[in-house]
Write a protein that holds these residues in place. Structure first.
Motif, mmCIF file in Angstrom:
data_model
loop_
_atom_site.group_PDB
_atom_site.id
_atom_site.type_symbol
_atom_site.label_atom_id
_atom_site.label_comp_id
_atom_site.label_asym_id
_atom_site.label_seq_id
_atom_site.Cartn_x
_atom_site.Cartn_y
_atom_site.Cartn_z
ATOM 1 N N ASP A 87 71.722 -51.139 -48.665
ATOM 2 C CA ASP A 87 72.350 -52.178 -47.836
ATOM 3 C C ASP A 87 71.399 -53.346 -47.641
ATOM 4 O O ASP A 87 71.690 -54.276 -46.912
ATOM 5 N N ARG A 88 70.244 -53.314 -48.310
ATOM 6 C CA ARG A 88 69.265 -54.388 -48.187
ATOM 7 C C ARG A 88 69.483 -55.454 -49.239
ATOM 8 O O ARG A 88 70.009 -55.197 -50.321
ATOM 9 N N GLY A 89 69.047 -56.664 -48.929
ATOM 10 C CA GLY A 89 69.053 -57.770 -49.860
ATOM 11 C C GLY A 89 67.931 -58.726 -49.513
ATOM 12 O O GLY A 89 67.085 -58.437 -48.665
ATOM 13 N N TYR A 90 67.936 -59.878 -50.160
ATOM 14 C CA TYR A 90 66.873 -60.861 -49.939
ATOM 15 C C TYR A 90 67.471 -62.253 -49.892
ATOM 16 O O TYR A 90 68.434 -62.555 -50.609
ATOM 17 N N GLY A 91 66.917 -63.090 -49.008
ATOM 18 C CA GLY A 91 67.335 -64.470 -48.898
ATOM 19 C C GLY A 91 66.197 -65.395 -49.283
ATOM 20 O O GLY A 91 65.607 -65.256 -50.346
ATOM 21 N N SER A 92 65.865 -66.333 -48.414
ATOM 22 C CA SER A 92 64.743 -67.243 -48.637
ATOM 23 C C SER A 92 63.582 -66.808 -47.760
ATOM 24 O O SER A 92 63.393 -67.306 -46.646
ATOM 25 N N GLN A 93 62.853 -65.808 -48.245
ATOM 26 C CA GLN A 93 61.710 -65.232 -47.533
ATOM 27 C C GLN A 93 62.122 -64.421 -46.303
ATOM 28 O O GLN A 93 61.290 -64.154 -45.423
ATOM 29 N N TRP A 94 63.376 -64.070 -46.213
ATOM 30 C CA TRP A 94 63.890 -63.129 -45.208
ATOM 31 C C TRP A 94 64.605 -61.996 -45.949
ATOM 32 O O TRP A 94 65.272 -62.234 -46.952
ATOM 33 N N TRP A 95 64.487 -60.781 -45.442
ATOM 34 C CA TRP A 95 65.255 -59.645 -45.930
ATOM 35 C C TRP A 95 66.594 -59.598 -45.199
ATOM 36 O O TRP A 95 66.696 -60.073 -44.062
ATOM 37 N N THR A 96 67.581 -59.031 -45.833
ATOM 38 C CA THR A 96 68.894 -58.917 -45.195
ATOM 39 C C THR A 96 69.347 -57.469 -45.180
ATOM 40 O O THR A 96 68.871 -56.634 -45.950
ATOM 41 N N GLY A 137 73.209 -55.122 -44.502
ATOM 42 C CA GLY A 137 74.650 -55.189 -44.309
ATOM 43 C C GLY A 137 75.257 -56.421 -44.923
ATOM 44 O O GLY A 137 76.071 -57.096 -44.285
ATOM 45 N N GLU A 138 74.845 -56.738 -46.169
ATOM 46 C CA GLU A 138 75.344 -57.917 -46.885
ATOM 47 C C GLU A 138 75.121 -59.210 -46.099
ATOM 48 O O GLU A 138 75.927 -60.133 -46.138
ATOM 49 N N GLY A 139 74.005 -59.246 -45.399
ATOM 50 C CA GLY A 139 73.625 -60.454 -44.690
ATOM 51 C C GLY A 139 74.078 -60.524 -43.247
ATOM 52 O O GLY A 139 73.814 -61.513 -42.568
ATOM 53 N N ALA A 140 74.744 -59.473 -42.748
ATOM 54 C CA ALA A 140 75.175 -59.483 -41.353
ATOM 55 C C ALA A 140 73.988 -59.453 -40.402
ATOM 56 O O ALA A 140 74.048 -59.980 -39.290
ATOM 57 N N ARG A 141 72.898 -58.833 -40.847
ATOM 58 C CA ARG A 141 71.649 -58.785 -40.087
ATOM 59 C C ARG A 141 70.526 -59.217 -41.020
ATOM 60 O O ARG A 141 70.679 -59.180 -42.234
ATOM 61 N N PHE A 142 69.400 -59.612 -40.444
ATOM 62 C CA PHE A 142 68.287 -60.022 -41.294
ATOM 63 C C PHE A 142 66.971 -59.652 -40.638
ATOM 64 O O PHE A 142 66.917 -59.354 -39.427
ATOM 65 N N GLU A 143 65.901 -59.662 -41.455
ATOM 66 C CA GLU A 143 64.615 -59.149 -41.001
ATOM 67 C C GLU A 143 63.462 -59.931 -41.617
ATOM 68 O O GLU A 143 63.543 -60.394 -42.762
ATOM 69 N N ALA A 144 62.385 -60.034 -40.859
ATOM 70 C CA ALA A 144 61.074 -60.388 -41.382
ATOM 71 C C ALA A 144 60.269 -59.095 -41.422
ATOM 72 O O ALA A 144 60.272 -58.336 -40.446
ATOM 73 N N ALA A 145 59.620 -58.816 -42.534
ATOM 74 C CA ALA A 145 58.991 -57.508 -42.700
ATOM 75 C C ALA A 145 57.630 -57.628 -43.356
ATOM 76 O O ALA A 145 57.398 -58.507 -44.192
ATOM 77 N N GLY A 146 56.727 -56.735 -42.952
ATOM 78 C CA GLY A 146 55.397 -56.662 -43.553
ATOM 79 C C GLY A 146 54.972 -55.221 -43.732
ATOM 80 O O GLY A 146 55.520 -54.312 -43.095
ATOM 81 N N ILE A 147 53.994 -55.031 -44.594
ATOM 82 C CA ILE A 147 53.531 -53.667 -44.866
ATOM 83 C C ILE A 147 52.919 -53.036 -43.616
ATOM 84 O O ILE A 147 52.645 -53.696 -42.627
ATOM 85 N N PHE A 148 52.735 -51.717 -43.696
ATOM 86 C CA PHE A 148 52.221 -50.884 -42.607
ATOM 87 C C PHE A 148 53.145 -50.866 -41.396
ATOM 88 O O PHE A 148 52.737 -50.558 -40.290
ATOM 89 N N GLY A 149 54.421 -51.231 -41.611
ATOM 90 C CA GLY A 149 55.423 -50.989 -40.582
ATOM 91 C C GLY A 149 55.812 -52.160 -39.718
ATOM 92 O O GLY A 149 56.511 -51.972 -38.715
ATOM 93 N N GLN A 150 55.401 -53.393 -40.067
ATOM 94 C CA GLN A 150 55.732 -54.556 -39.233
ATOM 95 C C GLN A 150 57.175 -54.994 -39.503
ATOM 96 O O GLN A 150 57.598 -55.081 -40.654
ATOM 97 N N LEU A 151 57.910 -55.326 -38.431
ATOM 98 C CA LEU A 151 59.318 -55.711 -38.607
ATOM 99 C C LEU A 151 59.816 -56.538 -37.426
ATOM 100 O O LEU A 151 59.502 -56.242 -36.271
#
Length: 391
Positions: free
Chosen positions: A325-334, A336-350
């Motif tokens: 259910d994940r995707g990618y936009g312009s440096q943001w992760w998505t 649910g087909e873009g219904a929600r979005f995330e900024a994410a980093g390694i070691f568990g940052q979100l």
């Protein structure tokens, strides 16, 4: 809008000991060292887990960073009704340093672990990519960048003659440049491993010098490949277009209008320039304000950061991942087909943003490994618990 399918996935980060640039208003930077040396003990990916738990809050003490001063008008985060949810087991198992839930503008849950306090900053790793993307939106709003359809060579002509010929700003924002890049941190010969260890020619930006030597692997706009170097390139482009160091531009365009209450720190590269692809350190609450900025499409109390249309585009799902259910936009992760979005980093940052529920969830952590399916699933399960609890 055309969508692409994922070819490879790498969530990686690079860290090195770096120098500094002259201070700008509201920005303080450490003096440059006498020589540029990368100590072996700063290879964060290979630190023992206990050191990450201790030192991800003090990266600015260990390597050079630009300091971004707090906003003169901090945004209040009023307390709301506490959630009927106990995250203690999750935080202990997943080595979580901070968990923040902001629902309808109110703090419904705020917990700290691993000795972190509300006054401490925590390294974000690739969450920073989403900040750099937002600075592109700010530069577009003020006209410093004309259009994401422009070629990157319009702003960085020294890239001409290589893999970035014909590559648009949008192609780089969505990691579809087609340039060959190896993001494998297990290999000492990968691009991401050699990136900061390759001295640039005199008077040449280090990021530009390395990326202009890359060969082309695919036509521009047709193949997605996660590439931290290209987010650094976006940072170089923004700084060049605006005539401002990224840390100064971050303060002007995001930190002040979004009402950040504490200083932030942005890692610098060997030439004293901010690394656009990584490593802003900030407090848990200020990361929550970053989430609110995105939730509100930049219409923060201190003034619009970028246009609502920019945020809609940046957080839209541009790349589809099969069987996810994940995707990618312009440096943001998505999600649910873009219904929600995330900024994410390694070691568990979100930073998880759910516009339908008016919800922001921030997780700061020190996972024992950079990435991991089981840990990602445990974090998603906690977010699902939170989403159910706020209903």
């Amino acid at each position: 809008m055309r969508r692409l399918r994922r070819s490879t996935l790498g969530w990686k980060v690079l860290l090195a000991v770096l120098t500094a640039t002259p201070a700008a208003a509201g920005i303080a930077q450490v003096p440059p060292p006498a020589a540029f040396v990368v100590p072996a003990d700063m290879q964060v990916l290979f630190w023992p887990a206990e050191r990450r738990e201790r030192d991800l809050r003090r990266m600015a003490e260990l390597i050079p960073h630009a300091r971004i001063a707090p906003s003169p008008a901090p945004r209040p985060l009023p307390a709301g009704e506490p959630l009927d949810l106990d995250p203690s087991a999750f935080m202990e198992a997943e080595r979580v340093a901070g968990l923040l839930v902001i629902h309808r503008g109110q703090v419904r849950l705020e917990r700290y672990g691993l000795g972190l306090t509300a006054a401490d900053v925590w390294d974000s790793f690739s969450i920073t990519k989403s900040l750099t993307s937002t600075l592109v939106g700010a530069a577009l709003a003020e006209g410093a960048i004309r259009s994401t359809d422009d070629r990157v060579t319009d702003y960085l002509p020294e890239l001409a003659g290589g893999a970035y010929d014909g590559v648009s700003v949008d192609d780089v924002l969505t990691m579809r440049s087609g340039a060959r890049w190896d993001e494998d941190y297990t290999s000492a010969t990968s691009d991401v491993a050699r990136f900061y260890l390759t001295p640039p020619p005199a008077e040449t930006d280090a990021t530009v010098a390395y990326l202009r030597a890359l060969p082309r692997a695919h036509p521009p706009g047709q193949h997605w490949n996660y590439n931290t170097g290209e987010t650094n390139l976006i940072g170089v482009l923004v700084a060049r277009a605006t005539g401002r160091p990224l840390s100064a531009y971050l303060k002007e365009k995001i930190w002040d209008p979004a009402g950040m209450e504490s200083p932030a720190f942005w890692m610098l590269d060997a030439q004293g320039r901010e690394a656009g692809g990584c490593c802003v350190s900030a407090t848990l609450r200020d990361w929550g304000r970053v989430g609110l900025m995105a939730l509100e499409r930049g219409a923060v109390p201190g003034g619009a950061i970028a246009t609502p249309a920019w945020f809609e585009t940046a957080t839209a799902q541009r790349i589809d991942f099969p069987d996810s259910d994940r995707g990618y936009g312009s440096q943001w992760w998505t999600r649910g087909e873009g219904a929600r979005f995330e900024a994410a980093g390694i070691f568990g940052q979100l930073i998880h943003v759910d516009p339908a529920k008016d919800l922001v969830v921030v997780v700061l952590a020190a996972w024992p490994t950079a990435t991991g399916r089981a840990r990602s699933e445990a974090r998603l399960a906690m977010i699902d618990r939170i989403r159910a609890a706020v209903d």
